[in-house]
Motif scaffolding. Structure first.
Motif, PDB file in Angstrom:
ATOM      1  N   GLU A  49       0.821  -1.209   0.000  1.00 21.99           N
ATOM      2  CA  GLU A  49       0.000   0.000   0.000  1.00 21.99           C
ATOM      3  C   GLU A  49       0.855   1.260   0.000  1.00 21.99           C
ATOM      4  O   GLU A  49       0.499   2.247  -0.633  1.00 21.99           O
ATOM      5  CB  GLU A  49      -0.969  -0.031   1.180  1.00 21.99           C
ATOM      6  CG  GLU A  49      -2.055  -1.071   0.987  1.00 21.99           C
ATOM      7  CD  GLU A  49      -3.059  -1.115   2.124  1.00 21.99           C
ATOM      8  OE1 GLU A  49      -2.867  -0.414   3.141  1.00 21.99           O
ATOM      9  OE2 GLU A  49      -4.039  -1.869   1.990  1.00 21.99           O
ATOM     10  N   SER A  50       1.992   1.236   0.702  1.00 23.73           N
ATOM     11  CA  SER A  50       2.875   2.411   0.709  1.00 23.73           C
ATOM     12  C   SER A  50       3.492   2.637  -0.674  1.00 23.73           C
ATOM     13  O   SER A  50       3.894   3.746  -1.002  1.00 23.73           O
ATOM     14  CB  SER A  50       3.960   2.282   1.779  1.00 23.73           C
ATOM     15  OG  SER A  50       4.909   1.307   1.415  1.00 23.73           O
ATOM     16  N   ASP A  51       3.527   1.587  -1.492  1.00 24.87           N
ATOM     17  CA  ASP A  51       3.995   1.705  -2.875  1.00 24.87           C
ATOM     18  C   ASP A  51       2.869   2.116  -3.827  1.00 24.87           C
ATOM     19  O   ASP A  51       3.053   2.126  -5.045  1.00 24.87           O
ATOM     20  CB  ASP A  51       4.605   0.384  -3.352  1.00 24.87           C
ATOM     21  CG  ASP A  51       5.922   0.064  -2.656  1.00 24.87           C
ATOM     22  OD1 ASP A  51       6.573   0.999  -2.142  1.00 24.87           O
ATOM     23  OD2 ASP A  51       6.287  -1.130  -2.626  1.00 24.87           O
ATOM     24  N   GLY A  52       1.688   2.418  -3.280  1.00 22.52           N
ATOM     25  CA  GLY A  52       0.578   2.911  -4.094  1.00 22.52           C
ATOM     26  C   GLY A  52      -0.293   1.841  -4.716  1.00 22.52           C
ATOM     27  O   GLY A  52      -1.022   2.102  -5.671  1.00 22.52           O
ATOM     28  N   LYS A 113      -4.129   0.511  -8.712  1.00 26.79           N
ATOM     29  CA  LYS A 113      -3.344   1.697  -8.377  1.00 26.79           C
ATOM     30  C   LYS A 113      -4.173   2.560  -7.422  1.00 26.79           C
ATOM     31  O   LYS A 113      -5.351   2.805  -7.676  1.00 26.79           O
ATOM     32  CB  LYS A 113      -3.002   2.513  -9.630  1.00 26.79           C
ATOM     33  CG  LYS A 113      -1.905   1.915 -10.455  1.00 26.79           C
ATOM     34  CD  LYS A 113      -0.592   2.075  -9.737  1.00 26.79           C
ATOM     35  CE  LYS A 113       0.574   1.673 -10.603  1.00 26.79           C
ATOM     36  NZ  LYS A 113       1.819   1.714  -9.842  1.00 26.79           N
ATOM     37  N   LYS A 114      -3.567   3.002  -6.355  1.00 25.71           N
ATOM     38  CA  LYS A 114      -4.273   3.758  -5.317  1.00 25.71           C
ATOM     39  C   LYS A 114      -4.914   5.032  -5.875  1.00 25.71           C
ATOM     40  O   LYS A 114      -6.061   5.330  -5.554  1.00 25.71           O
ATOM     41  CB  LYS A 114      -3.298   4.106  -4.191  1.00 25.71           C
ATOM     42  CG  LYS A 114      -3.923   4.775  -3.008  1.00 25.71           C
ATOM     43  CD  LYS A 114      -2.891   4.991  -1.912  1.00 25.71           C
ATOM     44  CE  LYS A 114      -3.518   5.545  -0.665  1.00 25.71           C
ATOM     45  NZ  LYS A 114      -2.527   5.657   0.430  1.00 25.71           N
ATOM     46  N   ILE A 122      -0.530  -8.077 -11.642  1.00 27.46           N
ATOM     47  CA  ILE A 122       0.385  -8.467 -10.559  1.00 27.46           C
ATOM     48  C   ILE A 122       1.678  -8.966 -11.187  1.00 27.46           C
ATOM     49  O   ILE A 122       2.777  -8.661 -10.714  1.00 27.46           O
ATOM     50  CB  ILE A 122      -0.261  -9.538  -9.666  1.00 27.46           C
ATOM     51  CG1 ILE A 122      -1.506  -8.967  -8.985  1.00 27.46           C
ATOM     52  CG2 ILE A 122       0.742 -10.059  -8.635  1.00 27.46           C
ATOM     53  CD1 ILE A 122      -2.378 -10.000  -8.287  1.00 27.46           C
ATOM     54  N   ARG A 123       1.532  -9.712 -12.263  1.00 26.22           N
ATOM     55  CA  ARG A 123       2.693 -10.262 -12.974  1.00 26.22           C
ATOM     56  C   ARG A 123       3.685  -9.158 -13.330  1.00 26.22           C
ATOM     57  O   ARG A 123       4.886  -9.306 -13.130  1.00 26.22           O
ATOM     58  CB  ARG A 123       2.197 -10.984 -14.231  1.00 26.22           C
ATOM     59  CG  ARG A 123       3.261 -11.595 -15.082  1.00 26.22           C
ATOM     60  CD  ARG A 123       2.690 -12.240 -16.353  1.00 26.22           C
ATOM     61  NE  ARG A 123       1.819 -13.365 -16.031  1.00 26.22           N
ATOM     62  CZ  ARG A 123       0.521 -13.432 -16.348  1.00 26.22           C
ATOM     63  NH1 ARG A 123      -0.057 -12.442 -17.010  1.00 26.22           N
ATOM     64  NH2 ARG A 123      -0.197 -14.478 -16.031  1.00 26.22           N
ATOM     65  N   LYS A 124       3.173  -8.039 -13.811  1.00 27.75           N
ATOM     66  CA  LYS A 124       4.035  -6.948 -14.281  1.00 27.75           C
ATOM     67  C   LYS A 124       4.489  -6.019 -13.149  1.00 27.75           C
ATOM     68  O   LYS A 124       5.651  -5.645 -13.079  1.00 27.75           O
ATOM     69  CB  LYS A 124       3.277  -6.136 -15.343  1.00 27.75           C
ATOM     70  CG  LYS A 124       4.040  -4.973 -15.905  1.00 27.75           C
ATOM     71  CD  LYS A 124       3.226  -4.248 -16.957  1.00 27.75           C
ATOM     72  CE  LYS A 124       3.941  -3.017 -17.444  1.00 27.75           C
ATOM     73  NZ  LYS A 124       3.126  -2.257 -18.384  1.00 27.75           N
TER      74      LYS A 124
END
Length: 141
Positions: A49-52, A113-114, A122-124
């Motif tokens: 979540e901190s990575d957006g 994306k947040k 998820i793969r990418k």
């Protein structure tokens, strides 16, 4: 296939007047089991979540088999039921201290994306998660 095991002591506030666990608490318990599984796989929701990136529930299906009650200790088994690079389906089995099955079910999730809430691969975007989830998927097959 990795199965995470989480124990919960049923609290009074989770029950109705008859001492039976209210159905909504099982959804919360599934979240606890899922978070525990993810941590055991080497990841952390808070870091994601901190990575957006967020992982909302897109579907949940629970079958209530037997009531858990105040004073019981329940065990939540959680595993990856299905994974396709975009969606993850987690499986749950909740049993009481006597080994009686109380609830079974699944929850489906996507990553978004947040800022836009648009789904991502998820793969990418989370290749480390993807590699582990692929490994777990193969263990189920």
């Amino acid at each position: 296939m990795k199965k995470s095991v989480t124990e919960i002591e049923v609290r009074y506030k989770e029950t109705d007047q008859m001492g039976v666990v209210h159905h909504s608490n099982y959804v919360v318990w599934c979240e606890l089991g899922r978070t525990h599984l993810i941590r055991e796989l080497g990841f952390n929701y808070a870091e994601m979540e901190s990575d957006g990136v967020l992982s909302p529930v897109t579907a949940i299906n629970l079958a209530y088999k037997f009531p858990a009650k105040y004073g019981d200790t329940v065990t939540i088994e959680t595993w990856i039921e299905r994974y396709d690079g975009i969606r993850v389906v987690y499986g749950y089995n909740i049993v009481n201290g006597d080994g009686v099955q109380c609830v079974t079910g699944t929850s489906e999730h996507v990553c978004v994306k947040k800022e836009s809430f648009r789904p991502i691969s998820i793969r990418k975007h989370l290749p480390d998660w993807h590699a582990v989830y692929e490994r777990e998927k193969k263990a189920v097959e």
